[in-house]
Design a protein around this motif. Structure first.
Motif, PDB file in Angstrom:
ATOM      1  N   MET A   1       0.838  -1.200   0.000  1.00  0.00           N
ATOM      2  CA  MET A   1       0.000   0.000   0.000  1.00  0.00           C
ATOM      3  C   MET A   1       0.873   1.250   0.000  1.00  0.00           C
ATOM      4  N   VAL A   2       1.922   1.233   0.826  1.00  0.00           N
ATOM      5  CA  VAL A   2       2.812   2.392   0.895  1.00  0.00           C
ATOM      6  C   VAL A   2       3.595   2.542  -0.412  1.00  0.00           C
ATOM      7  N   ASN A   3       4.131   1.447  -0.925  1.00  0.00           N
ATOM      8  CA  ASN A   3       4.901   1.513  -2.177  1.00  0.00           C
ATOM      9  C   ASN A   3       4.067   2.056  -3.330  1.00  0.00           C
ATOM     10  N   ILE A   4       2.839   1.549  -3.439  1.00  0.00           N
ATOM     11  CA  ILE A   4       1.973   1.959  -4.548  1.00  0.00           C
ATOM     12  C   ILE A   4       1.583   3.425  -4.419  1.00  0.00           C
ATOM     13  N   SER A   5       1.447   3.893  -3.174  1.00  0.00           N
ATOM     14  CA  SER A   5       1.064   5.292  -2.978  1.00  0.00           C
ATOM     15  C   SER A   5       2.164   6.252  -3.429  1.00  0.00           C
ATOM     16  N   LYS A   6       3.356   5.703  -3.680  1.00  0.00           N
ATOM     17  CA  LYS A   6       4.473   6.555  -4.098  1.00  0.00           C
ATOM     18  C   LYS A   6       4.584   6.661  -5.618  1.00  0.00           C
ATOM     19  N   SER A   7       3.992   5.721  -6.327  1.00  0.00           N
ATOM     20  CA  SER A   7       4.030   5.820  -7.796  1.00  0.00           C
ATOM     21  C   SER A   7       2.579   5.779  -8.255  1.00  0.00           C
ATOM     22  N   ILE A   8       1.966   6.932  -8.165  1.00  0.00           N
ATOM     23  CA  ILE A   8       0.510   6.996  -8.327  1.00  0.00           C
ATOM     24  C   ILE A   8       0.048   6.731  -9.761  1.00  0.00           C
ATOM     25  N   GLN A   9      -0.864   5.784  -9.890  1.00  0.00           N
ATOM     26  CA  GLN A   9      -1.482   5.470 -11.177  1.00  0.00           C
ATOM     27  C   GLN A   9      -2.848   6.152 -11.213  1.00  0.00           C
ATOM     28  N   PRO A  10      -3.128   6.898 -12.269  1.00  0.00           N
ATOM     29  CA  PRO A  10      -4.458   7.492 -12.349  1.00  0.00           C
ATOM     30  C   PRO A  10      -5.539   6.422 -12.525  1.00  0.00           C
ATOM     31  N   GLY A  11      -6.757   6.733 -12.126  1.00  0.00           N
ATOM     32  CA  GLY A  11      -7.860   5.796 -12.309  1.00  0.00           C
ATOM     33  C   GLY A  11      -8.070   4.888 -11.112  1.00  0.00           C
ATOM     34  N   PHE A  12      -8.782   3.794 -11.351  1.00  0.00           N
ATOM     35  CA  PHE A  12      -9.227   2.895 -10.291  1.00  0.00           C
ATOM     36  C   PHE A  12      -8.538   1.555 -10.500  1.00  0.00           C
ATOM     37  N   LYS A  13      -7.596   1.206  -9.627  1.00  0.00           N
ATOM     38  CA  LYS A  13      -6.852  -0.034  -9.834  1.00  0.00           C
ATOM     39  C   LYS A  13      -7.068  -1.015  -8.690  1.00  0.00           C
ATOM     40  N   ILE A  14      -7.243  -2.285  -9.054  1.00  0.00           N
ATOM     41  CA  ILE A  14      -7.460  -3.330  -8.045  1.00  0.00           C
ATOM     42  C   ILE A  14      -6.227  -4.225  -7.971  1.00  0.00           C
ATOM     43  N   TYR A  15      -5.781  -4.485  -6.745  1.00  0.00           N
ATOM     44  CA  TYR A  15      -4.599  -5.325  -6.530  1.00  0.00           C
ATOM     45  C   TYR A  15      -4.985  -6.611  -5.809  1.00  0.00           C
ATOM     46  N   HIS A  16      -4.710  -7.746  -6.467  1.00  0.00           N
ATOM     47  CA  HIS A  16      -4.940  -9.058  -5.847  1.00  0.00           C
ATOM     48  C   HIS A  16      -3.611  -9.617  -5.337  1.00  0.00           C
ATOM     49  N   TYR A  17      -3.674 -10.805  -4.802  1.00  0.00           N
ATOM     50  CA  TYR A  17      -2.520 -11.491  -4.216  1.00  0.00           C
ATOM     51  C   TYR A  17      -1.215 -11.278  -4.997  1.00  0.00           C
ATOM     52  N   LYS A  18      -1.212 -11.634  -6.273  1.00  0.00           N
ATOM     53  CA  LYS A  18       0.030 -11.574  -7.062  1.00  0.00           C
ATOM     54  C   LYS A  18       0.589 -10.168  -7.160  1.00  0.00           C
TER      55      LYS A  18
END
Length: 221
Positions: free
Chosen positions: A197-214
């Motif tokens: 969650m922290v890592n992804i918040s640093k390289s922001i992708q526009p739009g609505f993205k869903i992250y599963h296990y992998k």
């Protein structure tokens, strides 16, 4: 790629993922201020932390907690037993709080809103819990925030402050069966969810993205 130090707001700091998130944020120099939003006083002493005690049923009180934040994290959840199996109160906690946070994010033009949902979240599901999670995701999708990250972990592995008996048993049994499962339903360490969650918040992708296990595992590196 020098990131300007950011201010964040965290909802759900006492839960399994929230506790770990807070820990990572405190140690991370990319964040200079952490607004911790809570219902009741908590003892957290750190120069980076500002505690906001709010009434979660008052939708107006959300905005001031994240007014200057670029990033907002929410890891809010309750258990059926806490609401005595009452679906209405469960919904109030689960749906209303997350939706109010998302609306406040929209109003304040927050750069990224990251929240924890659940694997199997689906508006068409017959399971009350998964159906509700799907409904939450859909309503937030429709708010059209500039960037939303949705985390869908399955069973979380890690030590909770509170006892959840069924979950404890599942935590013991599930890892042995996990090789039989489709990856998105595999149990996952809460620490990895927090880290990604922290890592992804640093390289922001526009739009609505869903992250599963992998994706969660990949982004937790």
């Amino acid at each position: 790629n020098l990131m300007k130090s950011k201010e964040v707001t965290l909802f759900g700091s006492t839960g399994l993922i929230g506790t770990l998130l807070l820990d990572i944020l405190i140690k991370d120099n990319d964040y200079h201020k952490i607004n911790v939003v809570t219902r009741k006083p908590i003892s957290l002493n750190h120069k980076k932390i500002k505690i906001h005690i709010i009434d979660f049923s008052d939708s107006k009180s959300y905005s001031q907690t994240l007014r200057n934040s670029q990033i907002v994290f929410a890891s809010i959840g309750t258990t059926q037993s806490k609401v005595k199996g009452n679906k209405e109160s469960y919904r109030k906690i689960d749906f209303d709080i997350i939706y109010n946070i998302a609306k406040a994010c929209k109003k304040s033009n927050v750069e990224n809103f990251s929240f924890v949902s659940s694997s199997g979240a689906n508006i068409k599901s017959n399971n009350f819990y998964l159906n509700l999670k799907g409904e939450i995701e859909n309503s937030i999708l429709n708010l059209n925030l500039s960037s939303t990250s949705v985390f869908r972990p399955s069973l979380l592995l890690g030590k909770r402050k509170e006892k959840r008996y069924g979950e404890k048993i599942a935590q013991l049994i599930m890892p042995f069966l996990s090789f039989l499962m489709p990856s998105k339903y595999k149990p996952i360490r809460a620490a990895l969810v927090a880290k990604s969650m922290v890592n992804i918040s640093k390289s922001i992708q526009p739009g609505f993205k869903i992250y599963h296990y992998k994706e969660i595992i990949k982004e937790s590196k």
